[in-house]
Design a protein around this motif. Sequence first.
Motif, PDB file in Angstrom:
ATOM      1  N   GLN A   1      43.634  42.875  31.753  1.00  0.00           N
ATOM      2  CA  GLN A   1      42.221  42.674  31.386  1.00  0.00           C
ATOM      3  C   GLN A   1      41.323  42.690  32.614  1.00  0.00           C
ATOM      4  O   GLN A   1      40.253  43.301  32.606  1.00  0.00           O
ATOM      5  CB  GLN A   1      42.047  41.322  30.679  1.00  0.00           C
ATOM      6  N   LEU A   2      41.761  42.010  33.675  1.00  0.00           N
ATOM      7  CA  LEU A   2      40.948  41.966  34.904  1.00  0.00           C
ATOM      8  C   LEU A   2      40.842  43.359  35.526  1.00  0.00           C
ATOM      9  O   LEU A   2      39.781  43.740  36.026  1.00  0.00           O
ATOM     10  CB  LEU A   2      41.542  40.974  35.905  1.00  0.00           C
ATOM     11  N   ALA A   3      41.929  44.117  35.484  1.00  0.00           N
ATOM     12  CA  ALA A   3      41.907  45.484  36.018  1.00  0.00           C
ATOM     13  C   ALA A   3      40.910  46.334  35.232  1.00  0.00           C
ATOM     14  O   ALA A   3      40.104  47.081  35.806  1.00  0.00           O
ATOM     15  CB  ALA A   3      43.302  46.098  35.956  1.00  0.00           C
ATOM     16  N   GLU A   4      40.952  46.169  33.926  1.00  0.00           N
ATOM     17  CA  GLU A   4      40.041  46.909  33.042  1.00  0.00           C
ATOM     18  C   GLU A   4      38.583  46.586  33.374  1.00  0.00           C
ATOM     19  O   GLU A   4      37.729  47.462  33.455  1.00  0.00           O
ATOM     20  CB  GLU A   4      40.372  46.501  31.598  1.00  0.00           C
ATOM     21  N   LYS A   5      38.328  45.287  33.645  1.00  0.00           N
ATOM     22  CA  LYS A   5      36.951  44.841  33.861  1.00  0.00           C
ATOM     23  C   LYS A   5      36.439  45.141  35.274  1.00  0.00           C
ATOM     24  O   LYS A   5      35.298  45.548  35.447  1.00  0.00           O
ATOM     25  CB  LYS A   5      36.866  43.334  33.583  1.00  0.00           C
ATOM     26  N   TYR A   6      37.284  44.952  36.297  1.00  0.00           N
ATOM     27  CA  TYR A   6      36.775  44.981  37.676  1.00  0.00           C
ATOM     28  C   TYR A   6      37.238  46.166  38.515  1.00  0.00           C
ATOM     29  O   TYR A   6      36.763  46.334  39.637  1.00  0.00           O
ATOM     30  CB  TYR A   6      37.143  43.683  38.388  1.00  0.00           C
ATOM     31  N   TRP A   7      38.145  46.978  38.039  1.00  0.00           N
ATOM     32  CA  TRP A   7      38.611  48.125  38.821  1.00  0.00           C
ATOM     33  C   TRP A   7      37.981  49.408  38.332  1.00  0.00           C
ATOM     34  O   TRP A   7      37.825  49.576  37.122  1.00  0.00           O
ATOM     35  CB  TRP A   7      40.125  48.254  38.730  1.00  0.00           C
ATOM     36  N   PRO A   8      37.669  50.335  39.216  1.00  0.00           N
ATOM     37  CA  PRO A   8      37.768  50.161  40.652  1.00  0.00           C
ATOM     38  C   PRO A   8      36.702  49.192  41.157  1.00  0.00           C
ATOM     39  O   PRO A   8      35.577  49.224  40.685  1.00  0.00           O
ATOM     40  CB  PRO A   8      37.551  51.573  41.197  1.00  0.00           C
ATOM     41  N   GLY A   9      37.075  48.344  42.137  1.00  0.00           N
ATOM     42  CA  GLY A   9      36.138  47.355  42.647  1.00  0.00           C
ATOM     43  C   GLY A   9      36.812  46.362  43.565  1.00  0.00           C
ATOM     44  O   GLY A   9      38.021  46.441  43.795  1.00  0.00           O
ATOM     45  N   PRO A  10      36.011  45.386  44.103  1.00  0.00           N
ATOM     46  CA  PRO A  10      36.504  44.517  45.178  1.00  0.00           C
ATOM     47  C   PRO A  10      37.307  43.312  44.697  1.00  0.00           C
ATOM     48  O   PRO A  10      37.082  42.185  45.140  1.00  0.00           O
ATOM     49  CB  PRO A  10      35.213  44.091  45.886  1.00  0.00           C
ATOM     50  N   LEU A  11      38.254  43.539  43.772  1.00  0.00           N
ATOM     51  CA  LEU A  11      39.129  42.467  43.305  1.00  0.00           C
ATOM     52  C   LEU A  11      40.578  42.818  43.630  1.00  0.00           C
ATOM     53  O   LEU A  11      41.070  43.868  43.214  1.00  0.00           O
ATOM     54  CB  LEU A  11      39.006  42.278  41.783  1.00  0.00           C
ATOM     55  N   THR A  12      41.235  41.930  44.375  1.00  0.00           N
ATOM     56  CA  THR A  12      42.657  42.086  44.681  1.00  0.00           C
ATOM     57  C   THR A  12      43.431  41.073  43.861  1.00  0.00           C
ATOM     58  O   THR A  12      43.087  39.892  43.845  1.00  0.00           O
ATOM     59  CB  THR A  12      42.909  41.854  46.186  1.00  0.00           C
TER      60      THR A  12
END
Length: 213
Positions: A96-107
């Motif tokens: 879910q987090l990948a779907e929401k924030y990627w591509p982007g500054p979340l590791t």
Amino acid sequence: PIQPNQGSPRHAARLKTRILQAPDGVSTIVEALATGEPVALPTETVYGLAADALSPNACAKIFEAKNRPLSDPLIVHIPSIDWLPRLTSPTPTALQLAEKYWPGPLTMVLPRQPIVPDIVTAGQETVAVRMSAHPLFQEVATAFGKPLAAPSANRFGRISPTSAAHVLAELNGRIPFILDGGPCAHGIESTIVHVSVEGLRILREGPITREDL
Ligand code: AMP
Ligand code: MG
């Protein structure tokens, strides 16, 4: 275990670091990665020092160029989402987090798969993964077609670089190429969050805030 030759003066004597411009420089950068060399690339946060994440020898050169202790694990940047389950065991929340924030500054820190070299994780059973939103980083990663280990492109313990000139000042003579993508948008490192069935634990504050998550 691989012991990088930390701080060797041979580097300064042997290499001349060149700043390459896009789009012409991209093919040279991808060739260098394919031969196991580390290269500096722009991301939306700071410049990264990237190398083939699946090659222990290539990753050792990151540690050597940065003078980074082998106990400090690397972040792996993936070219596409299909690499997430190849490198990690993603929980439903991670997807879910990948779907929401990627591509982007979340590791995200997740359980690793055996394919991830020990040198990347500093021997830990977790691996830190993200997907950069920078168009040049994406272009290089897509052309390379494999994950890139990429910590910040500075010598260990120093400020993360946000321009090609800043990378040159840090790593001149230690790496072959810097791809110039102009100044970085955020200027601070990615948010790092440990994701498990117990919940989220923020390991480093960054552009994506606690409230966002
Ligand atoms: P840098 O990209 O230079 O900011 O360095 C990457 C940072 O990511 C490391 O210093 C760690 O703090 C963090 N990191 C990488 N892998 C892991 C991991 N498996 N577990 C926890 N933190 C990690
Ligand atoms: Mg760093």
